[in-house]
Design an enzyme around this catalytic site. Sequence first.
Site, PDB file in Angstrom:
ATOM      1  N   ARG A 133      -2.702  21.001  -8.031  1.00  0.00           N
ATOM      2  CA  ARG A 133      -1.352  21.131  -7.471  1.00  0.00           C
ATOM      3  C   ARG A 133      -0.610  22.343  -8.007  1.00  0.00           C
ATOM      4  O   ARG A 133       0.528  22.572  -7.606  1.00  0.00           O
ATOM      5  CB  ARG A 133      -0.533  19.893  -7.810  1.00  0.00           C
ATOM      6  CG  ARG A 133      -0.967  18.720  -7.006  1.00  0.00           C
ATOM      7  CD  ARG A 133       0.011  17.588  -7.141  1.00  0.00           C
ATOM      8  NE  ARG A 133      -0.518  16.514  -6.337  1.00  0.00           N
ATOM      9  CZ  ARG A 133       0.068  15.375  -6.120  1.00  0.00           C
ATOM     10  NH1 ARG A 133       1.227  15.139  -6.632  1.00  0.00           N
ATOM     11  NH2 ARG A 133      -0.478  14.457  -5.367  1.00  0.00           N
ATOM     12  N   ARG A 161       6.136   2.391  -2.703  1.00  0.00           N
ATOM     13  CA  ARG A 161       5.842   3.017  -3.981  1.00  0.00           C
ATOM     14  C   ARG A 161       7.122   3.329  -4.730  1.00  0.00           C
ATOM     15  O   ARG A 161       8.121   3.690  -4.116  1.00  0.00           O
ATOM     16  CB  ARG A 161       5.060   4.312  -3.735  1.00  0.00           C
ATOM     17  CG  ARG A 161       3.587   4.138  -3.962  1.00  0.00           C
ATOM     18  CD  ARG A 161       2.820   5.328  -3.542  1.00  0.00           C
ATOM     19  NE  ARG A 161       3.267   6.570  -4.192  1.00  0.00           N
ATOM     20  CZ  ARG A 161       2.570   7.692  -4.154  1.00  0.00           C
ATOM     21  NH1 ARG A 161       1.424   7.725  -3.517  1.00  0.00           N
ATOM     22  NH2 ARG A 161       3.012   8.779  -4.736  1.00  0.00           N
TER      23      ARG A 161
HETATM   24  P1  AMP Z   1       0.547  11.205  -5.546  1.00  0.00           P
HETATM   25  O1  AMP Z   1       0.116   9.791  -5.515  1.00  0.00           O
HETATM   26  O2  AMP Z   1      -0.572  12.157  -5.255  1.00  0.00           O
HETATM   27  O3  AMP Z   1       1.757  11.467  -4.688  1.00  0.00           O
HETATM   28  O4  AMP Z   1       1.008  11.515  -7.064  1.00  0.00           O
HETATM   29  C1  AMP Z   1       2.050  10.778  -7.670  1.00  0.00           C
HETATM   30  C2  AMP Z   1       2.603  11.522  -8.860  1.00  0.00           C
HETATM   31  O5  AMP Z   1       1.593  11.690  -9.856  1.00  0.00           O
HETATM   32  C3  AMP Z   1       3.098  12.940  -8.570  1.00  0.00           C
HETATM   33  O6  AMP Z   1       4.403  12.961  -8.027  1.00  0.00           O
HETATM   34  C4  AMP Z   1       3.041  13.542  -9.979  1.00  0.00           C
HETATM   35  O7  AMP Z   1       4.088  13.057 -10.785  1.00  0.00           O
HETATM   36  C5  AMP Z   1       1.745  12.947 -10.522  1.00  0.00           C
HETATM   37  N1  AMP Z   1       0.567  13.780 -10.185  1.00  0.00           N
HETATM   38  C6  AMP Z   1      -0.453  13.467  -9.347  1.00  0.00           C
HETATM   39  N2  AMP Z   1      -1.364  14.440  -9.297  1.00  0.00           N
HETATM   40  C7  AMP Z   1      -0.905  15.423 -10.126  1.00  0.00           C
HETATM   41  C8  AMP Z   1      -1.400  16.715 -10.484  1.00  0.00           C
HETATM   42  N3  AMP Z   1      -2.544  17.208  -9.985  1.00  0.00           N
HETATM   43  N4  AMP Z   1      -0.646  17.447 -11.349  1.00  0.00           N
HETATM   44  C9  AMP Z   1       0.497  16.984 -11.875  1.00  0.00           C
HETATM   45  N5  AMP Z   1       1.024  15.783 -11.575  1.00  0.00           N
HETATM   46  C10 AMP Z   1       0.332  14.996 -10.704  1.00  0.00           C
END
Ligand code: AMP
Length: 211
Positions: free
Chosen positions: A87, A154
Amino acid sequence: MQCIVLFGIQGSGKGTQAKRLSEALGYSHINMGDLLRDHVARNTNLGVKVQGIISSGALVDDHVIFDLLESILHEHVNGIIFDGFPRTVAQADYLVHHFKVHEVFFLDLSEEEAIKRISSRRVCPGCAANYNIFSKKPRVEGVCDVCGTKLEMRADDTPEAVHKRFEQFFEQTHQLIDYFEDLHLLHKVDASRSEQEIFADISKQLSTKGF
Ligand code: AMP
């Protein structure tokens, strides 16, 4: 280790496509958000450290992500479908230095459509299955088909956290389009279409690479 990457704005359907792809190819599906949420649910040191960051919609520190990845890599031998990683540019650098990247799919979706999808999204706190109250309804309203747990929104799908997550996406993640384009690894996918159409597009592109 070989891998395929899926990235896109929150709500673009990367989790759904990653799951289908991992079943089709026999690769492991690594969803970084799910891994982090699992630590939060188990109240580990890492979970305690990242809980506030996740619920605010900010990104977790790159080095925390690298450590987490290294701690689970031995479990995934055939290949990996990355969903929600990388990301940031630092994470993309890490990826290309540590993995053989076959293809990077950018799931392209407008912000308006992403907001619509996120607000109708429901998840199972028991087994992490995903639903949508319009397009992917559970058999019994509000109850998980897989494990029978009551579905929830969520914790970071609140308007404030969604705003923050979009901000992070446009400030940090969006530049990975150019990054992977320069490496001739990027394939853009119109993510406003149906799950089947998107999957067909991804599969067709992978077939040109011998998959
Ligand atoms: P997601 O389920 O992919 O929307 O991820 C939920 C949360 O996890 C994000 O808003 C970040 O806080 C954290 N997160 C997930 N993947 C990453 C990543 N590659 N780098 C940093 N934070 C992450």
